[in-house]
Every structure is written in structure tokens, then in C-alpha cells.
Design a protein around this motif. Structure first.
Motif, PDB file in Angstrom:
ATOM      1  N   VAL A 109      15.765  27.912  16.449  1.00 55.05           N
ATOM      2  CA  VAL A 109      16.955  28.542  15.863  1.00 55.05           C
ATOM      3  C   VAL A 109      17.094  28.149  14.391  1.00 55.05           C
ATOM      4  O   VAL A 109      17.399  28.994  13.540  1.00 55.05           O
ATOM      5  CB  VAL A 109      18.227  28.142  16.636  1.00 55.05           C
ATOM      6  N   LEU A 112      14.601  30.172  12.430  1.00 55.60           N
ATOM      7  CA  LEU A 112      15.050  31.561  12.301  1.00 55.60           C
ATOM      8  C   LEU A 112      16.225  31.666  11.328  1.00 55.60           C
ATOM      9  O   LEU A 112      16.333  32.641  10.574  1.00 55.60           O
ATOM     10  CB  LEU A 112      15.458  32.108  13.667  1.00 55.60           C
ATOM     11  N   GLY A 113      17.086  30.655  11.354  1.00 60.07           N
ATOM     12  CA  GLY A 113      18.222  30.650  10.438  1.00 60.07           C
ATOM     13  C   GLY A 113      17.784  30.644   8.991  1.00 60.07           C
ATOM     14  O   GLY A 113      18.357  31.333   8.139  1.00 60.07           O
ATOM     15  N   PHE A 117      18.317  34.477   8.288  1.00 63.92           N
ATOM     16  CA  PHE A 117      19.690  34.478   7.767  1.00 63.92           C
ATOM     17  C   PHE A 117      19.831  33.743   6.424  1.00 63.92           C
ATOM     18  O   PHE A 117      20.937  33.585   5.921  1.00 63.92           O
ATOM     19  CB  PHE A 117      20.631  33.847   8.800  1.00 63.92           C
ATOM     20  N   ILE A 159      15.350  33.823  19.776  1.00 64.42           N
ATOM     21  CA  ILE A 159      15.401  35.190  19.248  1.00 64.42           C
ATOM     22  C   ILE A 159      16.560  35.957  19.876  1.00 64.42           C
ATOM     23  O   ILE A 159      17.261  36.728  19.207  1.00 64.42           O
ATOM     24  CB  ILE A 159      14.064  35.916  19.490  1.00 64.42           C
ATOM     25  N   ALA A 162      19.580  34.871  18.096  1.00 63.75           N
ATOM     26  CA  ALA A 162      19.649  35.443  16.746  1.00 63.75           C
ATOM     27  C   ALA A 162      20.160  36.886  16.788  1.00 63.75           C
ATOM     28  O   ALA A 162      20.992  37.295  15.976  1.00 63.75           O
ATOM     29  CB  ALA A 162      18.275  35.386  16.084  1.00 63.75           C
ATOM     30  N   LYS A 165      23.767  36.873  17.488  1.00 58.92           N
ATOM     31  CA  LYS A 165      24.544  36.462  16.319  1.00 58.92           C
ATOM     32  C   LYS A 165      24.773  37.658  15.395  1.00 58.92           C
ATOM     33  O   LYS A 165      25.849  37.805  14.798  1.00 58.92           O
ATOM     34  CB  LYS A 165      23.808  35.354  15.557  1.00 58.92           C
TER      35      LYS A 165
END
Length: 291
Positions: A109, A112-113, A117, A159, A162, A165
Motif C-alpha cells: 500500500v 502504491l501510495g 497517489f 490494489i 487502492a 480509496k
């Protein structure tokens, strides 16, 4: 009310953590059949809750919202994969791999952040993430064992998170929509494969197990929704490790052993988590001083 929310969140993570013990009762059943019936009864239970609370119009509106469905549909596929791999792992004696996977998920996470993001990591968080991934690398290089189930679970869950989110749909509504979207695929698997005949021949006790599996799938999501609404983020962050810790205990209770490659990876992950906890506490202290 605060105590009720804490109890609700704790109950959610405890249920998730001890699920391997329940699924261990279903090892005589084909994992794919377990997955299909888990989805069907989770959909019935979640939709029933929405009907009872007069929220079915919200579900219809969600299905008609193309912008949200654009993310919710692929999220459903990742959730389907997560549940499938989890059930397969438990029913084939790989509970420790599921525990390791959910310990690893926060670090996926984090990655991925940063990538998706554009979030910023503190130096300690970056060190924690690198330490976690180093644990997998050391295990592969030293023992030649790649924790495939753990890595797949961590990526599927991360995923999925994500996508959720991005779409930001309330959890009970989301789990209802996701399980309902899974029903055509589930029905196809049951009717095309020999599992349909196996289901028809299942004894009554197996059907009770299927129904309860659906409930313990949907119920934690509802408890999670109620619990996290007003609880501090840091408290929830610490609570999330209750589930993999309990799963680890379940694996040991179910007769699994911690092999050297798993031990190395676990030690790296735990060290990374310790760094992460320190970084979160330091960030919270900075925020409190600013206020």
C-alpha cells in the motif's frame, strides 16, 4: 458510543484473524465451491441488511453510477481473487502464508501510495518499506523459496484497497455491490463445472457451513464501517495487525511449522512494522505540537 466503536473495530479484526479456524472445518470441500457459496451467502446477507435498513435504492443508484462502477468493477475482481487465494491457502495448509501476506500488504500500500497517489513517505517509512521487501529477497536468495501466496495476497488486497480509496463507496453498500457483481461468475462456475452436482450432493451440515461462511465474510465489513468512522487513524492503524497475528496463531494451532525461509521473512516484516510504528508515533507527535 466511543467504546462501542472500539469494540466494533476489534471484533472486525478478530473475526478476520480467526477465519482460518472456521475455513479449516471445510477442508473436505473443494476450495472453489467454498468460494462460490461464500460469495452467494455474503451477497444475500449484505443485501438483506440493506433491505432491512431501507437502503436498496442506494444500491440501485450505485449500479447506475458509471463513474463509480468504473473502479468498483475491477475492485470486485481483485476481491474475488483475494478471497479465492485465501480459501485455497487455508484449505491446503498454508495459513502462515496468508498471515505473512497480510503483514506485507501495508508496505505494498505504501508503494502504491507513492507511485499512484504521489504521497510522500518519511525516511523511517521508506526504510520500513525497503526492509519489508528485503525480507522477501533474502528468503528467495538464501533458501530459494519465493512466498508466492503471501506476495499475491498482499498485492491483491493492496490494489483492491487502492481502487476503493479512489471510488470511496461506503463499506456495506460496497460489499453488497461487489458480491452481487460476482454472482454471474459464481453461477457460471457452479453450473458449468462438476461442482454443481457436488453441491447438490452436499450434506446439510455443509450447507450450514456455507451460510455461516457468507455471514463471516460480510459481517466484519459492516463492523469495520461502524468502528472506524470516528476512531483515530493511529488506533485503527495498530488494530489492523490483530488479524494477521491471530492468523499466525491459527496456523500454528492447525499444525503448520515456521520454516527457515518463512522465519526470515517474518523477522524482516516485524522489524519493518516496528519502524513503521515509530514513524507514525513521531508524525503524530509533530502534529500535536503544531496544534
Amino acid at each position: 458510543m466511543e467504546k462501542k466503536r472500539v469494540l466494533s473495530a476489534l471484533s472486525c479484526y478478530v473475526i478476520w484473524g480467526v477465519q482460518p479456524l472456521y475455513l479449516g472445518l471445510m477442508t473436505h470441500i473443494n476450495p472453489m465451491l467454498t468460494l462460490c457459496l461464500r460469495i452467494i451467502w455474503a451477497a444475500v446477507f449484505a443485501a438483506g441488511i440493506l433491505a432491512f435498513t431501507h437502503r436498496l435504492p442506494e444500491l440501485k443508484s450505485l449500479f447506475l453510477n458509471r463513474q463509480k462502477m468504473k473502479f468498483l468493477a475491477p475492485a470486485m475482481l481483485f476481491l474475488f481473487g483475494d478471497w479465492g487465494v485465501f480459501i485455497y491457502a487455508v484449505e491446503t495448509g498454508h495459513v502462515l502464508d496468508t498471515s505473512l501476506g497480510y503483514y506485507m500488504a501495508p508496505f505494498v500500500v505504501f508503494a502504491l501510495g507513492v507511485v499512484v497517489f504521489k504521497e510522500k513517505l518519511t525516511p523511517l517509512m521508506l526504510a520500513a518499506m525497503l526492509l519489508a521487501f528485503s525480507g522477501v529477497a533474502v528468503s528467495v536468495l538464501q533458501y530459494g523459496q519465493f512466498p508466492l501466496i503471501s506476495v499475491v495476497l498482499s498485492f491483491l488486497f493492496a490494489i483492491y484497497g487502492a481502487l476503493k480509496k479512489i471510488v470511496q463507496v461506503e463499506s456495506v453498500l460496497s460489499i453488497s455491490a461487489e458480491t452481487i457483481m460476482m454472482l454471474p461468475l459464481t453461477a457460471a462456475i457452479l453450473f458449468i463445472s462438476p461442482m454443481g452436482a457436488a453441491l447438490a450432493a452436499s450434506p446439510p451440515v455443509d450447507h450450514v457451513l456455507f451460510i455461516c461462511a457468507g455471514i463471516i465474510t460480510a459481517l466484519p465489513m459492516m463492523l469495520y464501517t461502524f468502528g472506524v468512522v470516528r476512531l483515530p487513524y493511529v488506533m485503527i492503524g495498530f488494530m489492523q495487525y490483530i488479524a494477521p497475528t491471530l492468523s499466525l496463531c491459527c496456523g500454528l494451532l492447525m499444525g503448520e511449522t515456521v520454516t527457515p525461509d518463512k522465519l526470515v521473512t517474518f523477522l524482516f516484516i516485524w522489524a519493518a512494522l516496528a519502524l513503521y510504528v515509530v514513524s507514525v508515533l513521531l508524525e503524530e507527535r509533530k502534529k500535536s505540537k503544531l496544534h
